[in-house]
Motif scaffolding. Sequence first.
Motif, PDB file in Angstrom:
ATOM      1  N   THR A  13       0.832  -1.200   0.000  1.00  6.85           N
ATOM      2  CA  THR A  13       0.000   0.000   0.000  1.00  6.85           C
ATOM      3  C   THR A  13       0.868   1.252   0.000  1.00  6.85           C
ATOM      4  N   GLU A  93      -4.613   5.166   3.219  1.00 10.46           N
ATOM      5  CA  GLU A  93      -3.987   4.043   2.527  1.00 10.46           C
ATOM      6  C   GLU A  93      -4.660   3.779   1.180  1.00 10.46           C
ATOM      7  N   SER A  95      -3.917   0.923  -2.208  1.00 12.35           N
ATOM      8  CA  SER A  95      -3.082  -0.164  -2.703  1.00 12.35           C
ATOM      9  C   SER A  95      -2.259   0.299  -3.899  1.00 12.35           C
ATOM     10  N   ASN A 174       6.732   4.307   1.010  1.00 10.67           N
ATOM     11  CA  ASN A 174       5.329   4.296   0.591  1.00 10.67           C
ATOM     12  C   ASN A 174       4.538   5.517   1.037  1.00 10.67           C
TER      13      ASN A 174
END
Length: 309
Positions: A13, A93, A95, A174
Motif C-alpha cells: 500500500t 492508505e 493499494s 510508501n
Amino acid sequence: MYELNESSFDPITFVLTGIPGLEESHIWISVPFCLMYVTAVFANSVLLFVIITDRSLHEPMYLFLGMLAVSDLMLSTTTVPKMLAIFWFSAREISFDACITQMFFTHFSFIVESSVLLAMAFDRYVAVCDPLRYSSTLTPPVIGKIAVTAVVRGFCIMFPPIFLLKRLPYCGHNVMPHTYCEHMGIARLACADIKANVWYGLTTALLSSGLDVVLIAVSYALILRTVFRLPSPEARLKTLSTCGSHLCVILMFYVPAFFSFLTHRFGHHIPSHVHILLANLYVVVPPMLNPIVYGVRTRQIRERVVRLF
C-alpha cells in the motif's frame, strides 16, 4: 531470501498524507472542495443529459460540450472522493494497483480534456473565420473521429507509464505527500534511477498538452483577428465576451496543471502545500466552471435547462 526481497521492493500500500503542513485545516479545506465537486457533478450531469436527450443539440459545438462534460466528470471523480476520504476519515492508505489505476485515469482524463478543448477551439475558429464551410467541415463522422482520436491518444500516452512505474523497486518507501496519485509522485518513492520516467513525462507533456496550448492560442489569435475586422461594434463585443470567458476557463485548466507538472521536476524550492493545493484545484475548478461558462452562456442550452427544471 526471495520472499524478503519481494516484500521489500513491492509495496502493498501507499499512504497519501493529504496536504503536508495543513493537516489541522483539512476539514475546513474539504468544505469548498466538496461543494465544488458536487456542483461539478450536478452541472455536468445536467448538461450531458440535456445534450443527449435533445436532438436539436446534436450539433458540433454541443457534442464537443458533451465530450467535455464526460472528461470533466471522469477527472474530478477519479481524484476528489479519495481526497475527501483523506480529509474526513483519515483514509490515507491506497493499494499499489489502485494508485496506479488512479494515476492512469487522472492523467488520461486530463489528456482527453485537453484534446477536446483543442477541438472546441478549432470549432470556434471555423465558425468565426470560415462560417460558410462550417457544416461541410465538422460533419458527424469527423466529430466521431475526433472523439476516438482523443481517447486513443490519452490511452497511448498513459499506458507506458504503468510499466515504467511497475518496473521500479520501492524499498518500503510508501508515504506520498499528496491527496491523489500522480506519475512523478509515485516515481519519486522509488529507490532507483527514474530518468526514464522524468524524460517520458516531460516529452509527452510537451508534445500533447503543450502542443494543444500552442494550437489553441493560434486558433484564438486568428479568431480575434477576424473579430476586430467585423464592421459591427455589437458583434465584436459579443464575440470578445464569449472568447474572453472561454480563455479564462482554458487558463484555469492549464496553468495549475502545468505548474504542478513543472514543480514535480524543477520547482523543489516551492512549498509542498502550495503545489498540492494547485494540483487539487485543476481537477475540480475547471469541471465546475466549464458547464457554467460553456453551457449557461449558450442560449440554446440555457433555455433547455430552464425548461427541464
